[in-house]
Design a protein around this motif. Structure first.
Motif, PDB file in Angstrom:
ATOM      1  N   PHE A  66      50.623  23.147  18.623  1.00  9.32           N
ATOM      2  CA  PHE A  66      50.584  21.721  18.954  1.00  9.32           C
ATOM      3  C   PHE A  66      49.820  20.986  17.865  1.00  9.32           C
ATOM      4  O   PHE A  66      48.715  21.394  17.487  1.00  9.32           O
ATOM      5  N   LEU A  67      50.399  19.914  17.372  1.00  8.99           N
ATOM      6  CA  LEU A  67      49.762  19.094  16.350  1.00  8.99           C
ATOM      7  C   LEU A  67      49.736  17.647  16.808  1.00  8.99           C
ATOM      8  O   LEU A  67      50.696  17.168  17.420  1.00  8.99           O
ATOM      9  N   LEU A  68      48.657  16.951  16.521  1.00  9.15           N
ATOM     10  CA  LEU A  68      48.549  15.540  16.874  1.00  9.15           C
ATOM     11  C   LEU A  68      49.066  14.661  15.746  1.00  9.15           C
ATOM     12  O   LEU A  68      48.745  14.888  14.578  1.00  9.15           O
ATOM     13  N   LYS A  69      49.837  13.628  16.092  1.00  8.34           N
ATOM     14  CA  LYS A  69      50.326  12.696  15.084  1.00  8.34           C
ATOM     15  C   LYS A  69      49.172  11.980  14.396  1.00  8.34           C
ATOM     16  O   LYS A  69      49.282  11.591  13.234  1.00  8.34           O
ATOM     17  N   SER A  70      48.081  11.817  15.114  1.00  9.94           N
ATOM     18  CA  SER A  70      46.929  11.112  14.566  1.00  9.94           C
ATOM     19  C   SER A  70      45.934  12.054  13.886  1.00  9.94           C
ATOM     20  O   SER A  70      44.852  11.630  13.477  1.00  9.94           O
ATOM     21  N   GLY A  71      46.284  13.319  13.763  1.00  4.84           N
ATOM     22  CA  GLY A  71      45.370  14.294  13.195  1.00  4.84           C
ATOM     23  C   GLY A  71      45.309  14.246  11.680  1.00  4.84           C
ATOM     24  O   GLY A  71      46.038  13.498  11.020  1.00  4.84           O
ATOM     25  N   ASP A  72      44.425  15.063  11.132  1.00  5.27           N
ATOM     26  CA  ASP A  72      44.276  15.192   9.691  1.00  5.27           C
ATOM     27  C   ASP A  72      45.587  15.730   9.111  1.00  5.27           C
ATOM     28  O   ASP A  72      46.115  16.740   9.595  1.00  5.27           O
ATOM     29  N   PRO A  73      46.134  15.080   8.077  1.00  3.39           N
ATOM     30  CA  PRO A  73      47.380  15.578   7.471  1.00  3.39           C
ATOM     31  C   PRO A  73      47.308  17.041   7.056  1.00  3.39           C
ATOM     32  O   PRO A  73      48.330  17.749   7.072  1.00  3.39           O
ATOM     33  N   ARG A  74      46.118  17.508   6.701  1.00  7.13           N
ATOM     34  CA  ARG A  74      45.983  18.909   6.312  1.00  7.13           C
ATOM     35  C   ARG A  74      46.271  19.842   7.477  1.00  7.13           C
ATOM     36  O   ARG A  74      46.681  20.997   7.270  1.00  7.13           O
ATOM     37  N   GLU A  75      46.055  19.356   8.707  1.00  7.37           N
ATOM     38  CA  GLU A  75      46.357  20.170   9.886  1.00  7.37           C
ATOM     39  C   GLU A  75      47.853  20.448   9.993  1.00  7.37           C
ATOM     40  O   GLU A  75      48.255  21.506  10.473  1.00  7.37           O
ATOM     41  N   LEU A  76      48.658  19.483   9.552  1.00  4.88           N
ATOM     42  CA  LEU A  76      50.112  19.646   9.634  1.00  4.88           C
ATOM     43  C   LEU A  76      50.554  20.842   8.799  1.00  4.88           C
ATOM     44  O   LEU A  76      51.281  21.721   9.274  1.00  4.88           O
ATOM     45  N   ASP A 122      64.213  33.621  16.373  1.00  2.00           N
ATOM     46  CA  ASP A 122      63.106  33.878  15.448  1.00  2.00           C
ATOM     47  C   ASP A 122      62.412  32.601  14.985  1.00  2.00           C
ATOM     48  O   ASP A 122      61.476  32.668  14.187  1.00  2.00           O
ATOM     49  N   THR A 123      62.855  31.452  15.473  1.00  2.00           N
ATOM     50  CA  THR A 123      62.239  30.185  15.089  1.00  2.00           C
ATOM     51  C   THR A 123      61.043  29.890  15.987  1.00  2.00           C
ATOM     52  O   THR A 123      61.169  29.861  17.207  1.00  2.00           O
ATOM     53  N   ALA A 124      59.887  29.682  15.372  1.00  2.00           N
ATOM     54  CA  ALA A 124      58.683  29.299  16.127  1.00  2.00           C
ATOM     55  C   ALA A 124      58.685  27.787  16.314  1.00  2.00           C
ATOM     56  O   ALA A 124      59.023  27.044  15.395  1.00  2.00           O
ATOM     57  N   VAL A 125      58.324  27.342  17.507  1.00  2.30           N
ATOM     58  CA  VAL A 125      58.360  25.912  17.824  1.00  2.30           C
ATOM     59  C   VAL A 125      56.944  25.335  17.860  1.00  2.30           C
ATOM     60  O   VAL A 125      56.058  25.871  18.530  1.00  2.30           O
ATOM     61  N   VAL A 126      56.757  24.239  17.128  1.00  2.00           N
ATOM     62  CA  VAL A 126      55.503  23.493  17.139  1.00  2.00           C
ATOM     63  C   VAL A 126      55.806  22.091  17.650  1.00  2.00           C
ATOM     64  O   VAL A 126      56.763  21.449  17.188  1.00  2.00           O
ATOM     65  N   LEU A 127      55.008  21.612  18.594  1.00  2.00           N
ATOM     66  CA  LEU A 127      55.209  20.277  19.136  1.00  2.00           C
ATOM     67  C   LEU A 127      54.295  19.276  18.462  1.00  2.00           C
ATOM     68  O   LEU A 127      53.114  19.537  18.238  1.00  2.00           O
ATOM     69  N   LEU A 128      54.860  18.131  18.139  1.00  2.00           N
ATOM     70  CA  LEU A 128      54.113  17.028  17.547  1.00  2.00           C
ATOM     71  C   LEU A 128      53.855  16.017  18.655  1.00  2.00           C
ATOM     72  O   LEU A 128      54.792  15.505  19.279  1.00  2.00           O
ATOM     73  N   THR A 129      52.586  15.751  18.936  1.00  2.00           N
ATOM     74  CA  THR A 129      52.232  14.940  20.099  1.00  2.00           C
ATOM     75  C   THR A 129      51.279  13.810  19.741  1.00  2.00           C
ATOM     76  O   THR A 129      50.697  13.786  18.658  1.00  2.00           O
ATOM     77  N   THR A 130      51.118  12.887  20.669  1.00  2.00           N
ATOM     78  CA  THR A 130      50.008  11.947  20.613  1.00  2.00           C
ATOM     79  C   THR A 130      48.972  12.456  21.606  1.00  2.00           C
ATOM     80  O   THR A 130      49.291  13.247  22.497  1.00  2.00           O
TER      81      THR A 130
END
Length: 217
Positions: A101-111, A75-83
């Motif tokens: 998918f989230l970018l390390k360099s993205g807007d903190p609000r996206e996290l 039941d755990t959803a996986v999100v990848l943190l990428t460059t």
């Protein structure tokens, strides 16, 4: 409360992620890991709602950890943190069942938005990653569009409505409000759509919705 596992081998990056997440009182970090193997073990122990994994980690990287983590905590959803330079791995991650998918360099609000979206049953792609998925990983867009439109013919009109809203990034609760349905009914529709289209997760369904022309923005 959204229960979260964070895995990154760089302590400074992990601390930054935790600091950002700590600004949202609705998110609780229940475990931290420095490699993929540890992340799998901690997921089995804590059963978090969401696991945020760095792609490149020692012992077991984020991509290789996805199937093991999902087996340990289904039941755990996986999100990848990428460059941004690692987006060539997106195709494989989609096949393994990543929900975001989230970018390390993205807007903190996206996290925070990404964690909340995935915890709510939606897929989430950082805008730059979404552009890469739709325009480049899709390839042969015209032919794929024809194929996608043929594939969605198996859906009922209501299921197509649901697929379009999944493609637009809405969670089950948001789809329920949009279509004036109860959330449990939407969950059933989403499951039926994934099964009928033979896709593994909402990200793959969202891409199909784009290719079929159901999402125009």
């Amino acid at each position: 409360m959204i229960r979260l596992l964070v895995a990154d081998d760089e302590a400074m990056i992990r601390a930054g992620v935790l600091a950002i997440l700590g600004t949202d009182p609705g998110i609780e970090v229940v475990a931290e890991a420095a490699d993929g193997r540890q992340a799998v073990r901690l997921a089995a122990e804590h059963r978090p709602d969401v696991a945020l994994l760095d792609i490149r980690m020692p012992v077991l990287d984020g991509l290789a950890a996805i199937p093991e983590l999902r087996a340990a905590s289904p039941d755990t959803a996986v999100v990848l943190l990428t460059t941004f330079g690692e987006d060539e791995y997106i195709g494989r991650a989609l096949a393994e069942g990543a929900a975001g998918f989230l970018l390390k360099s993205g807007d903190p609000r996206e996290l925070i938005a990404g964690v909340r979206a995935v915890a709510g049953g939606a897929a989430f792609l950082s805008p730059k990653v979404a552009h890469r998925v739709i325009t480049e990983l899709g390839g042969e867009r015209m032919n794929r569009g024809v194929t996608a439109r043929e594939r969605i013919k198996v859906l009922t009109e209501r299921e197509r409505d649901v697929l379009a809203l999944v493609g637009a990034g809405l969670s089950n609760a948001e789809i329920a409000r949009e279509l004036h349905l109860v959330e449990g009914t939407v969950k059933g529709y989403v499951s039926a759509v994934l099964d009928r289209l033979d896709v593994r997760n909402r990200v793959q369904a969202a891409i199909l919705a784009y290719e079929a022309g159901l999402v125009t923005h």
